[in-house]
Design a protein around this motif. Structure first.
Motif, PDB file in Angstrom:
ATOM      1  N   VAL A 212       2.023 -11.377   3.007  1.00  0.00           N
ATOM      2  CA  VAL A 212       1.259 -11.708   4.198  1.00  0.00           C
ATOM      3  C   VAL A 212       1.163 -10.475   5.098  1.00  0.00           C
ATOM      4  O   VAL A 212       2.126  -9.719   5.237  1.00  0.00           O
ATOM      5  N   VAL A 213       0.002 -10.234   5.669  1.00  0.00           N
ATOM      6  CA  VAL A 213      -0.232  -9.067   6.522  1.00  0.00           C
ATOM      7  C   VAL A 213       0.334  -9.337   7.910  1.00  0.00           C
ATOM      8  O   VAL A 213      -0.005 -10.344   8.544  1.00  0.00           O
ATOM      9  N   ARG A 214       1.174  -8.433   8.405  1.00  0.00           N
ATOM     10  CA  ARG A 214       1.763  -8.587   9.730  1.00  0.00           C
ATOM     11  C   ARG A 214       1.182  -7.616  10.742  1.00  0.00           C
ATOM     12  O   ARG A 214       1.182  -7.887  11.938  1.00  0.00           O
ATOM     13  N   ASN A 215       0.685  -6.471  10.276  1.00  0.00           N
ATOM     14  CA  ASN A 215       0.109  -5.504  11.201  1.00  0.00           C
ATOM     15  C   ASN A 215      -0.929  -4.659  10.463  1.00  0.00           C
ATOM     16  O   ASN A 215      -0.803  -4.406   9.264  1.00  0.00           O
ATOM     17  N   ILE A 216      -1.976  -4.236  11.190  1.00  0.00           N
ATOM     18  CA  ILE A 216      -3.048  -3.432  10.608  1.00  0.00           C
ATOM     19  C   ILE A 216      -3.294  -2.219  11.487  1.00  0.00           C
ATOM     20  O   ILE A 216      -3.421  -2.345  12.711  1.00  0.00           O
ATOM     21  N   SER A 217      -3.335  -1.042  10.865  1.00  0.00           N
ATOM     22  CA  SER A 217      -3.621   0.202  11.584  1.00  0.00           C
ATOM     23  C   SER A 217      -4.789   0.885  10.892  1.00  0.00           C
ATOM     24  O   SER A 217      -4.676   1.326   9.744  1.00  0.00           O
ATOM     25  N   ARG A 218      -5.922   0.975  11.572  1.00  0.00           N
ATOM     26  CA  ARG A 218      -7.138   1.539  10.980  1.00  0.00           C
ATOM     27  C   ARG A 218      -7.273   3.009  11.358  1.00  0.00           C
ATOM     28  O   ARG A 218      -7.158   3.379  12.525  1.00  0.00           O
ATOM     29  N   ASN A 219      -7.535   3.838  10.356  1.00  0.00           N
ATOM     30  CA  ASN A 219      -7.748   5.264  10.549  1.00  0.00           C
ATOM     31  C   ASN A 219      -9.098   5.659   9.956  1.00  0.00           C
ATOM     32  O   ASN A 219      -9.763   4.843   9.301  1.00  0.00           O
ATOM     33  N   ALA A 220      -9.485   6.905  10.149  1.00  0.00           N
ATOM     34  CA  ALA A 220     -10.794   7.357   9.665  1.00  0.00           C
ATOM     35  C   ALA A 220     -10.889   7.314   8.148  1.00  0.00           C
ATOM     36  O   ALA A 220     -11.945   6.996   7.591  1.00  0.00           O
ATOM     37  N   THR A 221      -9.798   7.636   7.453  1.00  0.00           N
ATOM     38  CA  THR A 221      -9.841   7.741   5.995  1.00  0.00           C
ATOM     39  C   THR A 221      -9.106   6.622   5.275  1.00  0.00           C
ATOM     40  O   THR A 221      -9.222   6.496   4.056  1.00  0.00           O
ATOM     41  N   ASN A 222      -8.327   5.830   5.999  1.00  0.00           N
ATOM     42  CA  ASN A 222      -7.563   4.778   5.334  1.00  0.00           C
ATOM     43  C   ASN A 222      -7.189   3.686   6.318  1.00  0.00           C
ATOM     44  O   ASN A 222      -7.325   3.843   7.531  1.00  0.00           O
ATOM     45  N   ILE A 223      -6.727   2.589   5.760  1.00  0.00           N
ATOM     46  CA  ILE A 223      -6.202   1.489   6.560  1.00  0.00           C
ATOM     47  C   ILE A 223      -4.776   1.236   6.092  1.00  0.00           C
ATOM     48  O   ILE A 223      -4.521   1.104   4.895  1.00  0.00           O
ATOM     49  N   ALA A 224      -3.836   1.196   7.031  1.00  0.00           N
ATOM     50  CA  ALA A 224      -2.431   0.944   6.716  1.00  0.00           C
ATOM     51  C   ALA A 224      -2.090  -0.491   7.115  1.00  0.00           C
ATOM     52  O   ALA A 224      -2.341  -0.911   8.244  1.00  0.00           O
ATOM     53  N   TYR A 225      -1.541  -1.237   6.162  1.00  0.00           N
ATOM     54  CA  TYR A 225      -1.154  -2.616   6.405  1.00  0.00           C
ATOM     55  C   TYR A 225       0.367  -2.730   6.299  1.00  0.00           C
ATOM     56  O   TYR A 225       0.965  -2.226   5.341  1.00  0.00           O
ATOM     57  N   SER A 226       0.984  -3.389   7.246  1.00  0.00           N
ATOM     58  CA  SER A 226       2.392  -3.737   7.128  1.00  0.00           C
ATOM     59  C   SER A 226       2.450  -5.155   6.585  1.00  0.00           C
ATOM     60  O   SER A 226       1.928  -6.085   7.217  1.00  0.00           O
ATOM     61  N   VAL A 227       3.030  -5.323   5.392  1.00  0.00           N
ATOM     62  CA  VAL A 227       3.049  -6.632   4.739  1.00  0.00           C
ATOM     63  C   VAL A 227       4.473  -7.035   4.399  1.00  0.00           C
ATOM     64  O   VAL A 227       5.359  -6.195   4.243  1.00  0.00           O
ATOM     65  N   GLU A 228       4.698  -8.342   4.290  1.00  0.00           N
ATOM     66  CA  GLU A 228       6.014  -8.841   3.869  1.00  0.00           C
ATOM     67  C   GLU A 228       5.822 -10.105   3.042  1.00  0.00           C
ATOM     68  O   GLU A 228       4.867 -10.844   3.225  1.00  0.00           O
ATOM     69  N   ASP A 229       6.762 -10.312   2.100  1.00  0.00           N
ATOM     70  CA  ASP A 229       6.650 -11.452   1.192  1.00  0.00           C
ATOM     71  C   ASP A 229       7.866 -12.361   1.218  1.00  0.00           C
ATOM     72  O   ASP A 229       8.058 -13.189   0.334  1.00  0.00           O
ATOM     73  N   GLY A 230       8.710 -12.213   2.236  1.00  0.00           N
ATOM     74  CA  GLY A 230       9.919 -13.026   2.312  1.00  0.00           C
ATOM     75  C   GLY A 230      11.125 -12.343   1.707  1.00  0.00           C
ATOM     76  O   GLY A 230      12.262 -12.744   1.959  1.00  0.00           O
ATOM     77  N   THR A 231      10.878 -11.289   0.889  1.00  0.00           N
ATOM     78  CA  THR A 231      11.999 -10.536   0.305  1.00  0.00           C
ATOM     79  C   THR A 231      12.146  -9.175   0.968  1.00  0.00           C
ATOM     80  O   THR A 231      13.176  -8.528   0.825  1.00  0.00           O
ATOM     81  N   GLY A 232      11.106  -8.720   1.653  1.00  0.00           N
ATOM     82  CA  GLY A 232      11.156  -7.417   2.286  1.00  0.00           C
ATOM     83  C   GLY A 232       9.805  -7.073   2.886  1.00  0.00           C
ATOM     84  O   GLY A 232       8.835  -7.841   2.778  1.00  0.00           O
ATOM     85  N   GLN A 233       9.733  -5.912   3.516  1.00  0.00           N
ATOM     86  CA  GLN A 233       8.514  -5.465   4.174  1.00  0.00           C
ATOM     87  C   GLN A 233       8.167  -4.064   3.693  1.00  0.00           C
ATOM     88  O   GLN A 233       9.043  -3.249   3.419  1.00  0.00           O
ATOM     89  N   MET A 234       6.864  -3.782   3.569  1.00  0.00           N
ATOM     90  CA  MET A 234       6.414  -2.480   3.068  1.00  0.00           C
ATOM     91  C   MET A 234       5.046  -2.160   3.626  1.00  0.00           C
ATOM     92  O   MET A 234       4.277  -3.054   3.989  1.00  0.00           O
ATOM     93  N   GLU A 235       4.729  -0.875   3.666  1.00  0.00           N
ATOM     94  CA  GLU A 235       3.399  -0.442   4.093  1.00  0.00           C
ATOM     95  C   GLU A 235       2.492  -0.313   2.873  1.00  0.00           C
ATOM     96  O   GLU A 235       2.881   0.245   1.851  1.00  0.00           O
TER      97      GLU A 235
END
Length: 249
Positions: free
Chosen positions: A50-73
């Motif tokens: 599930v997406v928890r945070n979104i950071s939009r940049n000119a060349t990419n989009i960074a999503y902070s996601v978690e699945d109940g076992t951990g969190q990753m970008e």
């Protein structure tokens, strides 16, 4: 890792279903080495989170996601010549997503480079993926010893028209193919059967010309068009180049 232990080579022609915790705990013998999960090298992978945070940049989009076992970008690079930007607009905070990509590490921080990312529309996919990740872990750690229901068996069943069941996002449980592809039109369904069968012998991908030769009486341009559609829908992913494809299942 135990000294002298050589990691098993995970089949490069499959998409490994994992949890984020497995990625966090993955071993990497040295900075340029492949990551290792369950004693097997990790290549293409997929997870649902599930997406928890979104950071939009000119060349990419960074999503902070978690699945109940951990969190990753998760980082998705944008190509102005494609419709990535439009697809990214469908992904919002607190929405489950299916991610396909590879694990990367930069300055000691791990993230996922996404090759494909889409919103999950059916919550059953979330539960299905968790079961798939468990199944993949058990299969790699315990082995199948050539038991019936391997990927090659499933592919042959498709070509011969045998009534196999098909899973949706299996990196290792390909005996369930038919149910996944029965909603496809005839040509895409036949292509998926061929790619599934041939993938074991074409680790760099099954070439579209090879698919056309097996199909017979089907123009290569038709095959390429169908392959592009299957890739955009997440059934296939490109391997050595755009003309070599492998199944995500």
């Amino acid at each position: 890792m135990v000294a002298g232990f050589a990691p098993k080579r995970a089949s490069n022609n499959t998409l490994r279903p994992v949890t984020i915790r497995q990625l966090i705990n993955a071993e990497q013998p040295h900075p340029d080495a492949d990551f290792i999960v369950d004693g097997a090298e990790l290549g293409q992978l997929t997870f649902v989170a599930v997406v928890r945070n979104i950071s939009r940049n000119a060349t990419n989009i960074a999503y902070s996601v978690e699945d109940g076992t951990g969190q990753m970008e998760v980082r998705q690079w944008l190509d102005s010549s494609s419709d990535d930007t439009q697809k990214a607009a469908e992904i919002r905070q607190n929405v489950y997503v299916r991610v396909l990509g590879t694990l990367k590490s930069f300055q000691g921080r791990r993230s996922l480079s996404a090759g494909h990312m889409r919103a999950v529309v059916d919550y059953n996919e979330v539960l299905f993926h968790r079961l798939e990740a468990i199944h993949s872990h058990l299969q790699i750690t315990r082995g199948t010893h050539g038991a019936p229901g391997t990927q090659a068996d499933a592919g042959q069943g498709l070509i011969r028209g045998q009534p196999n069941d098909i899973g949706a996002y299996s990196g290792s449980n390909a005996q369930n193919v038919l149910d996944q592809y029965k909603s496809l039109d005839e040509l895409p369904r036949r292509i998926m059967g061929i790619v599934t069968q041939e993938a074991e012998n074409h680790h760099d991908g099954v070439h579209v010309n090879h698919i056309a030769r097996i199909l017979k009486n089907v123009d290569v341009s038709q095959v390429k068009s169908a392959v592009e559609d299957l890739s955009s829908e997440g059934y296939l992913y490109t391997a050595a180049d755009d003309d070599h494809v492998l199944p995500t299942a």
